[in-house]
Design a protein around this motif. Structure first.
Motif, PDB file in Angstrom:
ATOM      1  N   ASP A  17      -3.522  -0.986  -1.784  1.00  0.00           N
ATOM      2  CA  ASP A  17      -2.869  -0.484  -2.989  1.00  0.00           C
ATOM      3  C   ASP A  17      -3.642   0.658  -3.636  1.00  0.00           C
ATOM      4  N   CYS A  18      -4.868   0.892  -3.194  1.00  0.00           N
ATOM      5  CA  CYS A  18      -5.669   2.019  -3.681  1.00  0.00           C
ATOM      6  C   CYS A  18      -5.066   3.308  -3.115  1.00  0.00           C
ATOM      7  N   THR A  19      -4.790   4.260  -3.964  1.00  0.00           N
ATOM      8  CA  THR A  19      -4.093   5.473  -3.521  1.00  0.00           C
ATOM      9  C   THR A  19      -5.023   6.656  -3.259  1.00  0.00           C
ATOM     10  N   SER A  20      -6.301   6.498  -3.475  1.00  0.00           N
ATOM     11  CA  SER A  20      -7.238   7.591  -3.226  1.00  0.00           C
ATOM     12  C   SER A  20      -7.368   7.849  -1.733  1.00  0.00           C
ATOM     13  N   PRO A  21      -7.288   9.121  -1.306  1.00  0.00           N
ATOM     14  CA  PRO A  21      -7.458   9.402   0.128  1.00  0.00           C
ATOM     15  C   PRO A  21      -8.893   9.098   0.579  1.00  0.00           C
ATOM     16  N   THR A  22      -9.013   8.480   1.729  1.00  0.00           N
ATOM     17  CA  THR A  22     -10.327   8.150   2.267  1.00  0.00           C
ATOM     18  C   THR A  22     -10.914   9.369   2.984  1.00  0.00           C
ATOM     19  N   LYS A  42      -2.424   5.114   8.978  1.00  0.00           N
ATOM     20  CA  LYS A  42      -2.031   3.899   8.269  1.00  0.00           C
ATOM     21  C   LYS A  42      -3.306   3.169   7.863  1.00  0.00           C
TER      22      LYS A  42
END
Length: 187
Positions: A17-22, A42
C-alpha cells in the motif's frame, strides 16, 4: 524492437500500500530510457501477493511469451526468499512456479545468496521449465546488483540469445564486479 525480450520484475516490499517508488522502480525506468529494455514491475508483500502477480502475468497478460526474464528482487537467506517475515525455500519457489516458466530466465538480485548444488539447480529447472536460473553467491549488500551488473546482464541479453556468450561477455566487460558479487548462472 521486434525481438525485444521483456523483463517481469517482482519485488518484495514491506507494504504494497506504500506508493513511494522503490530504488528498483527508478532503476527499471532508467534502463528503459537509456537502454531501451522494457519491463513490467509488480510489488508484493506476501506469498499470496507473489502468487497473484504471477497469475495475472500468466493468465491475463497476452504478452507473457515476450517476458524472457523473471527478475526477483527479494531478500532472504541463502537459497530462500523472505516475504512478510516468512522464509520460502528454493524448492517451494520451484513448486510455486511449477511448469509455468518454460524457456524463461529466473534472475535473483543480490538481496539473497543463490548457491545451488547441481541437484538443486536441476530440480528447479525441471520443475519450473525455466531455461536458466541466475543470481549471486555474495552477500555484499553494500552494492546493489540492480543498479550495476543486472542492468548490464539485461542489456547484453537483449543483443544475444546465447546465455553462455552473454555471461562470458559480462565477465569480460565487468570481471571485478562479477567476481565481487559472485555472479552465477545455472542452466
Amino acid at each position: 524492437m521486434e525481438n525485444e525480450k521483456l523483463i517481469f520484475c517482482l519485488e518484495a516490499i514491506p507494504d504494497v500500500d506504500c506508493t513511494s517508488p522503490t530504488e528498483v522502480v527508478k532503476i527499471l525506468e532508467d534502463i528503459a530510457l537509456k537502454q531501451g529494455v522494457t519491463s513490467i514491475y509488480k510489488a508484493c508483500d506476501s506469498i499470496e501477493g507473489l502468487e497473484e502477480s504471477l497469475g495475472i502475468l500468466l493468465y491475463e497478460d497476452h504478452n507473457f511469451k515476450d517476458y524472457e526474464i523473471i527478475y526477483l528482487v527479494m531478500p532472504g537467506e541463502p537459497n530462500t526468499i523472505r516475504l512478510n517475515d516468512y522464509y520460502y525455500s528454493i524448492e517451494e519457489i520451484a513448486e510455486l512456479f511449477e511448469g509455468k516458466m518454460k524457456g524463461k530466465i529466473i534472475h535473483f538480485a543480490n538481496e539473497k545468496i543463490l548457491d545451488l548444488t547441481d541437484e538443486e539447480s536441476q530440480y528447479f529447472l525441471d520443475v519450473t521449465g525455466a531455461r536458466a536460473i541466475s543470481g549471486y553467491g555474495s552477500d555484499l549488500s553494500e552494492i546493489s546488483s540492480a543498479s550495476t551488473i543486472d542492468r548490464v546482464f539485461f542489456s547484453l541479453y537483449q543483443e544475444n540469445d546465447d546465455l553462455k556468450e552473454v555471461v562470458e561477455e559480462l565477465f569480460q566487460k565487468h570481471y571485478s564486479l562479477c567476481k565481487l558479487l559472485d555472479f552465477r548462472l545455472y542452466y
